[in-house]
Design a protein around this motif. Structure first.
Motif, PDB file in Angstrom:
ATOM      1  N   VAL A   1       1.408   0.107  -5.079  1.00 41.55           N
ATOM      2  CA  VAL A   1       1.283   1.493  -5.174  1.00 41.55           C
ATOM      3  C   VAL A   1      -0.021   1.767  -4.177  1.00 41.55           C
ATOM      4  O   VAL A   1      -0.007   3.032  -3.629  1.00 41.55           O
ATOM      5  CB  VAL A   1       1.028   1.823  -6.605  1.00 41.55           C
ATOM      6  CG1 VAL A   1       0.044   1.315  -7.095  1.00 41.55           C
ATOM      7  CG2 VAL A   1       1.003   3.449  -6.683  1.00 41.55           C
ATOM      8  N   ALA A   2      -0.748   0.944  -4.206  1.00 43.89           N
ATOM      9  CA  ALA A   2      -2.063   1.165  -3.412  1.00 43.89           C
ATOM     10  C   ALA A   2      -1.825   1.039  -2.106  1.00 43.89           C
ATOM     11  O   ALA A   2      -2.891   1.513  -1.121  1.00 43.89           O
ATOM     12  CB  ALA A   2      -2.986   0.129  -3.779  1.00 43.89           C
ATOM     13  N   THR A   3      -0.847   0.540  -1.399  1.00 40.59           N
ATOM     14  CA  THR A   3      -0.495   0.397  -0.012  1.00 40.59           C
ATOM     15  C   THR A   3       0.648   1.155   0.307  1.00 40.59           C
ATOM     16  O   THR A   3       1.418   0.881   1.634  1.00 40.59           O
ATOM     17  CB  THR A   3      -0.457  -1.024   0.356  1.00 40.59           C
ATOM     18  OG1 THR A   3       0.473  -1.726  -0.374  1.00 40.59           O
ATOM     19  CG2 THR A   3      -1.751  -1.866   0.205  1.00 40.59           C
ATOM     20  N   ILE A   4       1.233   2.112  -0.114  1.00 37.64           N
ATOM     21  CA  ILE A   4       2.425   2.931   0.296  1.00 37.64           C
ATOM     22  C   ILE A   4       2.115   3.562   1.671  1.00 37.64           C
ATOM     23  O   ILE A   4       0.787   4.052   1.761  1.00 37.64           O
ATOM     24  CB  ILE A   4       2.780   4.076  -0.770  1.00 37.64           C
ATOM     25  CG1 ILE A   4       3.389   3.231  -1.969  1.00 37.64           C
ATOM     26  CG2 ILE A   4       3.648   4.979  -0.241  1.00 37.64           C
ATOM     27  CD1 ILE A   4       3.273   4.295  -3.200  1.00 37.64           C
ATOM     28  N   GLN A   5       2.903   3.431   2.349  1.00 35.76           N
ATOM     29  CA  GLN A   5       2.674   4.006   3.733  1.00 35.76           C
ATOM     30  C   GLN A   5       3.306   5.468   3.916  1.00 35.76           C
ATOM     31  O   GLN A   5       4.106   5.838   2.879  1.00 35.76           O
ATOM     32  CB  GLN A   5       3.355   3.037   4.914  1.00 35.76           C
ATOM     33  CG  GLN A   5       3.002   1.546   4.945  1.00 35.76           C
ATOM     34  CD  GLN A   5       1.434   1.445   5.059  1.00 35.76           C
ATOM     35  OE1 GLN A   5       0.975   1.660   6.291  1.00 35.76           O
ATOM     36  NE2 GLN A   5       0.615   1.183   4.078  1.00 35.76           N
ATOM     37  N   LYS A   6       2.680   6.063   4.884  1.00 35.90           N
ATOM     38  CA  LYS A   6       2.831   7.531   5.143  1.00 35.90           C
ATOM     39  C   LYS A   6       4.574   7.942   4.862  1.00 35.90           C
ATOM     40  O   LYS A   6       5.021   8.672   4.506  1.00 35.90           O
ATOM     41  CB  LYS A   6       2.497   7.907   6.533  1.00 35.90           C
ATOM     42  CG  LYS A   6       2.428   9.438   6.674  1.00 35.90           C
ATOM     43  CD  LYS A   6       1.716  10.079   7.766  1.00 35.90           C
ATOM     44  CE  LYS A   6       1.900  11.635   7.909  1.00 35.90           C
ATOM     45  NZ  LYS A   6       1.058  11.849   9.051  1.00 35.90           N
TER      46      LYS A   6
END
Length: 716
Positions: free
Chosen positions: A176-181
């Motif tokens: 969840v902390a590294t979801i991309q655009k």
């Protein structure tokens, strides 16, 4: 410009947030324990208990990691900037002010999508324009701030790189902390418009699927319950692999099922389904001649086609048109409804409602009509009875005349009493009871045996039915028939379906699932054409699905970046799939800039050397700190043989078969066709020389290669 906090300042902030979270947790626990005292309605109590229980669990997790990011945002029309901390769940102070914003809240999009400078985010009330002044990521473990870093764009940030370098664990990681655009765009897409996602291997399709469900539940929590959302995954083994992911995101009660499990809950008939991979295995093993293989392909394609649906539709229309007795409806000799009148009512809304629902509507219609004219009918019956009594043969003895009079009186009296007492409901119920809806399986038998011309399909189906077994390809047609005849059980009703590994579905499956959603098109479909190992029955063109099923109303999004594998591994995999990419319109994966070990090719002189190399490699990989290591063979026979050889040499080796339900991590031996959707720190690929140049074998090999995150050994 506001002063940027130091790590000491941030640690003080963390302590402050933890105190607030702890206080909120105690309040929620108190609310939970007092719910029964203040709520008398059992259903409302159950719903409130579920909601509060989920909140308590979320806050307990937040006491360990309350947030993972912060953005400083200044609205265009506001002089004051906001410091917004973002975590997996909302944390509120005693005045209900947001201390930590849920990652699914509209403002959180600034973190996922925005770059330092002018930016905006969308809310239910419109677009909010402003300026992003700071974007910060935190590493917090067990309520301790380890470090933080400030970033501009998310694609190559430090936290993402660190996450990708980590070892896999025995469950799908929550990123969840590294979801991309591009992933965030899909997660937050309109729920009420069909969405098709073509995502390359390792692009995070499953992660996106899970986060999308979590987002939709959060956004529409006042309208829909979690039980009304469903994730359809390829097999039970894969479901076990992801089962903890939604609870990790603070979401409970969402249904996670295979298509078979979902369908069998709806179908009333007791049937067994043979191994879902039986036909794929036959095609992979190369044991059959070309003619037999062609039969499997043709049968599977036909049963999954909209052409077959049309054949079923024609049969079902006939069932509907012939289900009523072809007689007018009389009560005691008085015509109440004509046959054509009843048939027209039954066929009203034919496309919209199941046969069962329309029979119920017919019953309501008859009761309503009878209620309005029951007094007239009573008068008509009374008059008819009077005439019948007057017409008794006067030449009969008085005793016989009296007997006839009593018989006539009683014959009409029951119906008159029913009309007086309940407006004829009992009479109508008896009529409705005579309408027998056929079972889905019996209907399907008739269709197979009488409506199609392919004899080998009939023979194979009838042979299976002797054991009350069907093939997986028969399941969709039977489910469709069941739905058209009986509709859905209220307890199983759905508002949104997310389908993972959707390239293996047929157009008929998509059509049926959309129908079950009452054609509201609330579907999220995620797949990869390059991994379509069931392409003989599945999908090879998303645009055609959009056209045939959704009238071109679906959004098609593409995820081309692979986050799972190193550049070296992805380059190896792309070599395999490239020769067929133009023919099948495959988009090649682009590996994120993460470099690692070279892919090793190892040629063995004999079988003994092969086993020795596998054992040595496992030991080498363990020394590197890799935990989850897969040995992937082309088929089950290879895997079973290797398993017998190495289980005495290596501890805790797991063999994946068609019956495997639990995924335990560690050393895993798995056939290529069961490995789809999984990921491992290291992969040892067997049978390289046994893969042919066919599209199917190329796809199987591609799937196997792209399971590796960090390390890949290919044994020749």
């Amino acid at each position: 410009m506001k002063k940027i906090l130091t790590i000491e300042d941030e640690r003080e902030k963390l302590k402050e947030v933890l105190k607030i979270a702890e206080k909120e947790l105690k309040e929620e626990e108190m609310i939970f324990h007092n719910l029964e005292k203040h709520t008398t309605d059992e259903f409302i109590l159950y719903e409130l208990q579920k909601k509060t229980y989920t909140k308590i669990n979320n806050l307990k997790k937040a006491l360990l990691v309350p947030y993972f990011a912060r953005v400083d945002f200044k609205e265009e029309k506001d002089e004051k900037e906001q410091d917004i901390y973002i975590g997996k769940t909302n944390i509120l102070d005693e005045n209900y002010n947001v201390v930590v914003a849920d990652w699914r809240a509209p403002i959180s999009s600034v973190y996922y999508d925005g770059e330092i400078g002018k930016t905006s985010y969308e809310t239910p009330d419109g677009i909010i324009e402003g300026e992003l002044l700071l974007k910060r990521q935190y590493i917090i473990e067990d309520a301790n701030l380890i470090r933080f870093s400030d970033i501009d764009i998310t694609t190559n940030d430090e936290l993402l790189q660190e996450c990708l370098k980590q070892n896999s664990d025995s469950r799908l990681k929550n990123i969840v902390a590294t979801i991309q655009k591009e992933q965030n765009k899909i997660i937050r897409s309109n729920m009420f418009k069909p969405l098709i996602v073509q995502g390359v291997a390792g692009s995070g399709k499953t992660t996106v699927a899970i986060h999308r469900i979590a987002y939709l539940i959060y956004t529409y929590e006042e309208k829909f319950r979690p039980e009304e959302f469903l994730i359809i995954a390829p097999n039970k083994f894969f479901l076990d692999y992801i089962k903890n992911s939604l609870p990790d995101l603070g979401v409970d009660y969402v249904r996670q099922e295979t298509f078979e499990e979902f369908a069998l809950k709806i179908i009333k008939d007791k049937i067994k389904i043979e191994d879902t991979n039986v036909n794929l295995i036959k095609l992979v093993e190369n044991d059959l001649d070309d003619k037999e293989k062609q039969k499997i392909i043709e049968s599977s394609k036909y049963k999954g086609s909209l052409k077959f649906k049309e054949v079923i539709d024609k049969y079902l229309k006939e069932v509907n048109l012939n289900i009523l007795e072809k007689n007018d409806f009389y009560i005691s000799g008085i015509k109440v409804f004509s046959y054509n009148n009843l048939l027209n009512v039954l066929m009203d809304n034919y496309e919209r409602f199941s046969l069962k629902t329309r029979i119920e509507n017919l019953e309501r219609y008859m009761k309503y009509q009878l209620e309005n004219k029951s007094s007239i009918i009573i008068d008509q019956i009374t008059e008819l009875r009077k005439k019948k009594i007057e017409a008794i043969d006067k030449s009969l003895s008085q005793e016989e005349q009296n007997k006839k009079r009593i018989e006539i009186f009683e014959r009409y009296e029951d119906n008159i009493k029913s009309l007086i007492k309940d407006n004829g409901s009992k009479i109508i119920k008896e009529y409705i009871k005579k309408i027998k809806i056929p079972s889905a399986i019996n209907s399907y038998k008739e269709i197979i045996n009488n409506e199609i011309s392919l004899d080998y399909i009939k023979e194979e189906f009838n042979e299976k039915m002797k054991k009350k077994t069907i093939q997986i390809e028969d399941l969709t047609p039977i489910l469709y028939i069941q739905y058209e005849l009986y509709g859905m059980n209220e307890k199983l009703r759905l508002k949104h379906i997310v389908i993972d590994e959707a390239q293996d579905f047929s157009e008929f499956q998509f059509y049926t699932l959309n129908k079950i959603l009452s054609n509201n098109k609330s579907l999220t479909i995620l797949g990869d054409i390059a991994q379509g190992i069931y392409d003989y029955k599945g999908i090879n063109d998303w645009k055609k699905v959009n056209e045939d099923i959704f009238n071109n109303e679906a959004n098609i999004e593409y995820l081309t970046q692979s986050y799972r594998t190193t550049s070296e591994i992805m380059e190896e995999a792309n070599k395999v799939i490239s020769p067929i990419k133009d023919k099948l319109k495959i988009v090649l994966a682009e590996a994120i800039s993460r470099y690692g070990e070279k892919v090793e090719h190892y040629k063995c002189e004999n079988y003994k050397e092969k086993i020795e190399r596998i054992v040595d490699r496992i030991k080498e990989e363990k020394e590197k700190g890799y935990v989850n290591i897969a040995i992937i063979g082309k088929n089950n026979q290879t895997c079973e043989k290797v398993y017998k050889e190495i289980k005495e040499k290596i501890n805790n080796v797991n063999l994946i078969t068609k019956n495997t339900v639990d995924y335990n991590g560690g050393i895993t031996i798995v056939p290529s066709y069961y490995s789809k959707g999984l990921e491992f720190d290291s992969v040892i690929l067997l049978d390289y020389d046994n893969y042919t140049q066919t599209d199917l074998d190329r796809k199987l090999l591609y799937v196997s290669l792209t399971r590796a995150m960090h390390s890949l050994l290919i044994i020749h």
